[in-house]
Design an enzyme around this catalytic site. Structure first.
Site, short mmCIF file in Angstrom:
data_model
loop_
_atom_site.label_atom_id
_atom_site.label_comp_id
_atom_site.label_asym_id
_atom_site.label_seq_id
_atom_site.Cartn_x
_atom_site.Cartn_y
_atom_site.Cartn_z
N LYS A 26 0.82 -1.22 0.00
CA LYS A 26 0.00 0.00 0.00
C LYS A 26 0.86 1.27 0.00
O LYS A 26 0.65 2.17 -0.80
CB LYS A 26 -0.92 0.00 1.24
CG LYS A 26 -1.64 1.32 1.45
CD LYS A 26 -2.60 1.27 2.61
CE LYS A 26 -2.02 1.70 3.93
NZ LYS A 26 -1.69 3.13 4.04
N ASN A 27 1.82 1.32 0.92
CA ASN A 27 2.56 2.57 1.07
C ASN A 27 3.59 2.82 -0.03
O ASN A 27 4.14 3.91 -0.14
CB ASN A 27 3.25 2.61 2.44
CG ASN A 27 2.24 2.80 3.56
OD1 ASN A 27 1.07 3.07 3.30
ND2 ASN A 27 2.70 2.67 4.79
N ARG A 80 -4.95 10.80 4.17
CA ARG A 80 -3.84 11.73 4.34
C ARG A 80 -2.84 11.69 3.19
O ARG A 80 -2.24 12.71 2.82
CB ARG A 80 -3.12 11.34 5.62
CG ARG A 80 -2.81 12.44 6.52
CD ARG A 80 -1.94 11.91 7.63
NE ARG A 80 -0.57 12.30 7.40
CZ ARG A 80 -0.11 13.49 7.67
NH1 ARG A 80 -0.87 14.40 8.20
NH2 ARG A 80 1.15 13.79 7.43
N CYS A 125 -5.65 12.53 12.58
CA CYS A 125 -6.34 11.26 12.44
C CYS A 125 -6.18 10.51 13.75
O CYS A 125 -5.56 11.01 14.68
CB CYS A 125 -5.80 10.47 11.26
SG CYS A 125 -4.13 9.94 11.49
N ARG A 159 -0.19 14.59 13.17
CA ARG A 159 0.42 14.40 11.85
C ARG A 159 0.51 15.68 11.00
O ARG A 159 -0.21 15.83 9.99
CB ARG A 159 -0.31 13.29 11.09
CG ARG A 159 -0.31 12.00 11.87
CD ARG A 159 -0.96 10.87 11.12
NE ARG A 159 -0.11 10.30 10.09
CZ ARG A 159 -0.48 9.27 9.34
NH1 ARG A 159 -1.64 8.73 9.47
NH2 ARG A 159 0.36 8.79 8.44
N PRO A 160 1.42 16.60 11.36
CA PRO A 160 1.57 17.82 10.57
C PRO A 160 2.20 17.58 9.19
O PRO A 160 2.68 16.48 8.91
CB PRO A 160 2.51 18.68 11.44
CG PRO A 160 3.13 17.76 12.43
CD PRO A 160 2.30 16.52 12.52
N ASP A 182 4.40 20.14 7.88
CA ASP A 182 5.36 21.24 7.74
C ASP A 182 6.59 20.85 6.92
O ASP A 182 7.13 21.66 6.16
CB ASP A 182 5.77 21.77 9.13
CG ASP A 182 6.25 20.67 10.05
OD1 ASP A 182 5.71 19.55 9.99
OD2 ASP A 182 7.18 20.91 10.84
N ASP A 199 3.99 0.74 12.01
CA ASP A 199 2.79 0.10 11.46
C ASP A 199 2.64 -1.36 11.90
O ASP A 199 1.64 -2.00 11.57
CB ASP A 199 2.80 0.20 9.92
CG ASP A 199 2.50 1.61 9.45
OD1 ASP A 199 2.10 2.45 10.27
OD2 ASP A 199 2.69 1.88 8.24
N ILE A 235 7.40 7.23 16.88
CA ILE A 235 6.94 7.94 15.66
C ILE A 235 5.62 8.67 15.95
O ILE A 235 5.46 9.83 15.59
CB ILE A 235 6.75 6.97 14.47
CG1 ILE A 235 7.94 6.01 14.34
CG2 ILE A 235 6.46 7.73 13.18
CD1 ILE A 235 9.15 6.52 13.67
N ARG A 276 -9.03 -0.38 4.14
CA ARG A 276 -8.14 0.64 3.58
C ARG A 276 -6.79 0.03 3.23
O ARG A 276 -6.13 0.48 2.30
CB ARG A 276 -7.89 1.76 4.61
CG ARG A 276 -9.00 2.76 4.75
CD ARG A 276 -8.51 3.91 5.62
NE ARG A 276 -7.13 4.22 5.31
CZ ARG A 276 -6.20 4.54 6.21
NH1 ARG A 276 -6.49 4.65 7.48
NH2 ARG A 276 -4.97 4.79 5.82
#
Ligand code: UD1
Length: 428
Positions: free
Chosen positions: A22-23, A92, A116, A121-122, A124, A316, A338, A408
């Site tokens: 997925k990622n 996201r 979420c 979870r910014p 920047d 994860d 994290i 998902r």
């Protein structure tokens, strides 16, 4: 809303096929925006995150077809550079369109992603990277408005800490920037390597200067590509832990053991053994497919973990490993570095009989003799997988509601587990 009913304590056996990652696939889907034409991605499972990303790409003007593990994305007629809130808020990873849109169209308007279930979870670092490449950025009315009328310009981007998403966005923007870009302190996840492989296939010039740094020489144009997606290490790890938690032996096929080293070493400390073989069936294009057979620990040793960027222990898989440690013979500490708030699954595991306390980004787990089935609620993607693992090991019936989260990121997880001997029903 769908739920799972799991009748626990069934032994698992047999072989399970691991789907595409997925990622790795999400950024590659957006990398198609860097070119005008038809790209083909193979080994793409049916995940809701891909449906959402396809929806966003179609909104931008792309044609996306997904059939039989093959996804064709045609970006000839992109006519929009805006990612609206109703699409971004679902996922996201929509922020991945920022770099490609800016690089190709010199303009992007992307809804600011919200928080979420796993934390704030910014973004920047994504914005900093675009600014370093010369983009002017404003955040107004809930949107990131970015533009670079004269095109992006090569520069030095140094990340103060590691971000997978910001690394991917920076690379996708820099490949079409004028001149050279150096990106320092990059994420080393296999998903990033796979994005780099894809961009090189498209004609990008990217070199790893050393383990932490990339040199990108901007090109003026990229071409469409055809590429097989890498196997999903998080799905593979979840399946290995499903076997371990039910004290079963299964074979996880079409996976990449190199990507799983941190997990395998912790599971070995817990007492599991592994046999890694090259598969003799279905060879993948140009690469050796592997399969891992797990021989589970009968008495589970407690093991501490600290989540870290790759090659460290992946966040994860923290929740799934935590469920496993609930059944260890003793206490273990799991530190989340994290996403320090990523412990929403703890209250639900405790409902199933676990003994876990959380304090300061750390879960202290006192092993118990077993889980006992109950009604629980899934709060995010990996938390749902964790509750499935606990339900597989639990005595009696476990009902997990809100399992839309799991669709998902896992393709037909209940079918894959039922094929191994689990008893999971999906009910509406
Ligand atoms: C990706 C993965 C996600 C995984 C995470 C960490 C995808 C689609 N998602 O998410 O499954 O859990 O990596 O391995 O690949 N951060 C900032 N500012 C930023 C960006 C990140 O402060 O601009 C922080 C995050 O809040 C987090 C840390 O950096 O604490 C790492 O996040 P990052 O690696 O960016 O995660 P994602 O790419 O969002």
């Amino acid at each position: 809303m769908d739920s799972f009913i799991i009748n626990g304590q069934r032994k698992l056996q047999g072989r399970v096929y691991i789907s595409g990652a997925k990622n790795a696939i999400l950024p590659i889907m957006t990398a198609t925006l860097l070119t005008a034409g038809k790209s083909t991605l193979t080994n793409v499972p049916r995940l809701n995150d891909f449906k959402n990303m396809a929806h966003l790409l179609r909104f931008l003007g792309a044609k996306v077809e997904h059939e039989n593990e093959q996804m064709i994305i045609d970006t000839k007629e992109i006519n929009q550079y805006e990612a609206p809130y109703e699409l971004v808020s679902k996922m996201r990873a929509s922020i991945y369109v920022l770099g490609p849109l800016l690089a190709r169209f010199r303009k992007a308007r992307v809804a600011f992603p919200g928080g979420c279930a796993i934390g704030t979870r910014p973004v920047d670092l994504h914005l900093m990277a675009m600014e370093r490449l010369g983009a002017k950025i404003k955040v107004e009315h809930g949107y990131i408005e970015a533009e670079c009328p004269d095109g992006l310009k090569g520069s030095v981007i140094e990340f103060p800490f590691i971000s997978v998403g910001a690394t991917a966005n920076a690379i996708m923007a820099a490949v079409l920037a004028k001149g050279e870009t150096i990106i320092k302190n990059i994420a080393l996840e296999p998903d990033i390597d796979s994005l780099i492989d894809c961009l090189i296939l498209m004609g990008a010039q990217i070199e790893k200067v050393n383990n932490k740094e990339l040199l990108i020489k901007g090109v003026t144009e990229l071409k469409p590509f055809e590429m097989k997606m890498i196997p999903d290490r998080i799905e593979a790890g979840t399946m290995l832990l499903a076997a371990a938690i039910t004290k079963s032996s299964i074979t996880v096929s079409h996976c990449e053991p190199k990507h799983l080293e941190a997990l395998l070493s912790k599971m070995e400390q817990a007492g599991c053994r592994f046999e890694i073989n090259n598969e003799d069936c279905h060879p993948l294009q140009g690469e050796q497919p592997f399969e891992i057979t797990i021989y589970p620990a009968q008495k589970i040793n407690p093991v501490d973990i600290v989540t870290e960027p790759y090659p460290g222990f992946p966040t994860d898989l923290q929740a799934q490993f935590l469920a496993y440690m609930c059944l260890a013979d003793g206490s273990s500490n799991l530190k989340e570095t994290i996403y320090p708030d990523r412990f929403m699954h703890v209250a639900e595991l405790n409902r199933l009989g676990a003994d876990i306390q959380v304090s300061g980004g750390m879960a202290i787990v006192n092993g118990v003799a077993g889980f006992s089935g109950a009604e629980v609620m899934a709060t995010d993607l990996r938390a749902s997988a964790t509750l499935v693992l606990a339900g597989l090991a639990a005595e009696g019936m476990t009902k997990i509601s809100r399992i839309y989260h799991i669709d998902r990121g896992y393709e037909r997880i209940e079918e894959k587990l039922n094929n191994l001997g689990a008893d999971i029903k999906r009910i509406l």
